[in-house]
Design an enzyme around this catalytic site. Sequence first.
Site, short mmCIF file in Angstrom:
data_model
loop_
_atom_site.label_atom_id
_atom_site.label_comp_id
_atom_site.label_asym_id
_atom_site.label_seq_id
_atom_site.Cartn_x
_atom_site.Cartn_y
_atom_site.Cartn_z
N SER A 69 43.29 45.69 30.35
CA SER A 69 43.87 46.37 31.51
C SER A 69 45.11 47.13 31.07
O SER A 69 45.77 46.75 30.09
CB SER A 69 44.26 45.35 32.59
OG SER A 69 45.06 45.95 33.59
N TYR A 103 49.75 37.93 35.44
CA TYR A 103 48.57 38.69 35.02
C TYR A 103 48.89 39.60 33.84
O TYR A 103 48.13 39.67 32.87
CB TYR A 103 48.04 39.52 36.19
CG TYR A 103 46.83 40.36 35.84
CD1 TYR A 103 45.61 39.77 35.55
CD2 TYR A 103 46.92 41.75 35.80
CE1 TYR A 103 44.50 40.54 35.23
CE2 TYR A 103 45.82 42.53 35.48
CZ TYR A 103 44.60 41.91 35.19
OH TYR A 103 43.52 42.69 34.87
#
Length: 274
Positions: free
Chosen positions: A139, A152
């Site tokens: 990501s 995250y």
Amino acid sequence: MDKVKTQNGHQEVVLITGCSSGLGRKLAMELKKRGYLVAASARNVDSIKDLAVDMILELDVTDDRQITSGVQRVVERFGRIDMLVNNAGYSVRAAVEEIDLEKLQQMFDVNVFGIIRMIQAVAPYMRKQMQGKIINVGSVSGRLCGLVNGGYCASKHSFNAISESARYELQSFGIQVTLLEPGAMDTDFFKTLSAKSDQAMKKQDSPYFQLYSRDLAYRQKQTRADIDVSVEEICRIISRKKLKTRYRISLPFMFTLLIHMPDCIREKLILKFN
């Protein structure tokens, strides 16, 4: 569609994790259309029973037994694994001060230790073949940190480090490792995020309530890339003979700028617009 074959003439076998929805599911279907032999896996096998692929596997990336069994079944069925797509992962949001440590550990178990388990299970087979590709779906959060998303982002920073180290270590065995760094895509990722995070973020007695409210509002209006366009781009990348260390996928130009900005400027912009 012609079958996709390796240099030795074998039809190329792909194992994908996290195929229950979103990117994994779409990618499994598209690779099958393009002539790959596709083994699609998910923690909840019922969610992928309708996938028109070559093999369906129940595979939780936190379960060593299921990983070992699943990888062995693929090899027994097809004789090889040519590509592993590490796609399983999810997000839990909260300020660092308030993040639930048990939830954080569970997320790291999937997002970080899951990729390690899968590489450890598949690499020995690829090493015997002296050929293989490992595609790690990370990501942009692995390069950029944001407010109330530290857990995250930390998992994806770790994901990046594992991917790059594995790339160096496996090259001499003919195994290529690459990292995909997508921006926000129009998938169920954000539904899962909301289910795991929103209730805690709506507590008005939290000192971070204003930040949480801004994050919730932003997610409602956030522009997300078309998943079909993203899958098309990923398919073009993974079909290349030689893979680069990383590829940015479906990433708004502003995010690319932020990655290259000096820390002090990036900080001001993130604080202003988040």
